[in-house]
Write an enzyme that holds these catalytic residues in place. Structure first.
Site, PDB file in Angstrom:
ATOM      1  N   LYS A 104       4.493   6.333   4.085  1.00  0.00           N
ATOM      2  CA  LYS A 104       5.354   7.618   4.195  1.00  0.00           C
ATOM      3  C   LYS A 104       4.921   8.340   5.486  1.00  0.00           C
ATOM      4  O   LYS A 104       3.927   8.362   5.962  1.00  0.00           O
ATOM      5  CB  LYS A 104       5.085   8.465   3.025  1.00  0.00           C
ATOM      6  CG  LYS A 104       5.423   7.635   1.639  1.00  0.00           C
ATOM      7  CD  LYS A 104       6.972   8.090   1.583  1.00  0.00           C
ATOM      8  CE  LYS A 104       7.539   7.077   0.359  1.00  0.00           C
ATOM      9  NZ  LYS A 104       7.211   7.672  -0.980  1.00  0.00           N
TER      10      LYS A 104
ATOM     11  N   ARG B   2       3.154   2.053  -6.016  1.00  0.00           N
ATOM     12  CA  ARG B   2       4.260   1.603  -5.620  1.00  0.00           C
ATOM     13  C   ARG B   2       4.144   1.281  -4.002  1.00  0.00           C
ATOM     14  O   ARG B   2       3.987   2.174  -3.180  1.00  0.00           O
ATOM     15  CB  ARG B   2       5.558   2.166  -5.743  1.00  0.00           C
ATOM     16  CG  ARG B   2       7.015   1.666  -5.470  1.00  0.00           C
ATOM     17  CD  ARG B   2       7.910   2.474  -5.801  1.00  0.00           C
ATOM     18  NE  ARG B   2       9.293   1.883  -5.540  1.00  0.00           N
ATOM     19  CZ  ARG B   2       9.829   1.899  -4.115  1.00  0.00           C
ATOM     20  NH1 ARG B   2       9.527   2.821  -3.427  1.00  0.00           N
ATOM     21  NH2 ARG B   2      11.118   1.523  -3.878  1.00  0.00           N
TER      22      ARG B   2
END
Length: 295
Positions: free
Chosen positions: A230, A272
């Site tokens: 991210k 995840r």
């Protein structure tokens, strides 16, 4: 200090997952041309199926198949395009892997057809907001449902996100989503919650969420978190004046593992990730330290 991890059991078709004794790994397969970290890498059916099988061999407990990018500022795709992307992959995997398959979608019709093709879990990053039929679909399909917090939509979520009280606001949003799902007939014990790292959050928001994951346990649902590659990780690691970091780079991979370890130490049930092999190693050590679970 580590947070106590509530034990939960989730039934995905013929398979049962025990969440809590160790942190489970959800492996990401993006069947898209434009996902922020691996767009286009697995856009063909053959490459996506091969990648998914490799992730299982590397230790994935669940596969998450998505056909629509949710990167910041991305545009939606049509239902038919999304189906064309994901159904052949799910059909190709359903008889070849031993782990549950999740469909990552905000569209009830896509979820319904994906379940018919072999998926046994629905991952809705909109938490029922983008399709009013999603909760009823999950109830009718009798599959677990992941509800994620997102402020706005992928197109708008990173435009100056502001919260009155970050953790309280996210918890209230998720509690309301759970209420809507249960009202539509979803089994309360089949709901998994995701605070939505990177979805309408600044770097400081993301860090605060990870520091406070233990506060989400009183929602009485298993917790999923997706820190993989991210932007906040790239922002933290980027040197002043340097160009944007490659999401596939080694430094970003190492940063992701630090975030995975921190989340596991805070009692998250599932992570995840794109990189299952590294994550398996990270979690083997963290789980051994926190709960004595030795592989």
């Amino acid at each position: 200090m580590t947070a106590p991890i509530p034990i939960a059991t989730i039934t995905c078709g013929a398979r049962t997952l025990e969440l809590g004794p160790r942190t489970l790994i959800m492996g990401i397969v993006n069947v898209t041309p434009d996902s922020f970290s691996d767009g286009g890498h697995f856009f063909s059916r053959e490459r996506a199926v091969a990648q998914a099988i490799q992730l299982v061999e590397e230790g994935a407990d669940i596969l998450d198949i998505g056909g629509e990018s949710t990167r910041p500022f991305s545009d939606a795709v049509s239902e038919s395009e999304e189906l064309d992307r994901v159904l052949p992959v799910i059909e190709g995997l359903s008889s070849r892997v031993s782990v549950p398959i999740s469909i990552d979608t905000t569209k009830a019709s896509v979820a319904r057809q994906a379940v018919a093709a072999g998926a046994t879990l629905i991952n809705d990053v909109s938490a029922l907001r983008m399709d009013p039929q999603m909760a009823a679909t999950a109830a009718q399909c009798r599959v677990p449902l992941i509800l994620m917090h997102m402020k706005g939509t992928p197109k708008t979520m990173q435009v100056d996100p502001v919260y009155e009280d970050l953790i309280a606001d996210i918890k209230a949003f998720l509690a309301n989503a759970v209420h809507m799902a249960v009202k539509a007939g979803v089994d309360r014990s089949a709901i998994i919650l995701d605070p939505g790292i990177g979805f309408g959050k600044t770097i400081h928001h993301n860090l605060k969420i990870i520091r406070n994951l233990g506060r989400f346990h009183d929602l009485h649902a298993p917790l999923l978190i997706g820190p993989s590659r991210k932007m906040f990780i790239r922002q933290l690691l980027k040197k002043p004046g340097a160009k944007e970091m490659d999401p596939l780079g080694t430094e970003v991979a190492r940063g992701t593992q630090a975030a995975v370890a921190a989340a596991a130490m805070q009692g998250v049930h599932m992570v995840r990730v794109h990189d299952v092999a590294r994550t398996r190693i990270t979690l083997a050590i963290v789980n051994a330290i926190t709960s004595g679970v030795i592989p």
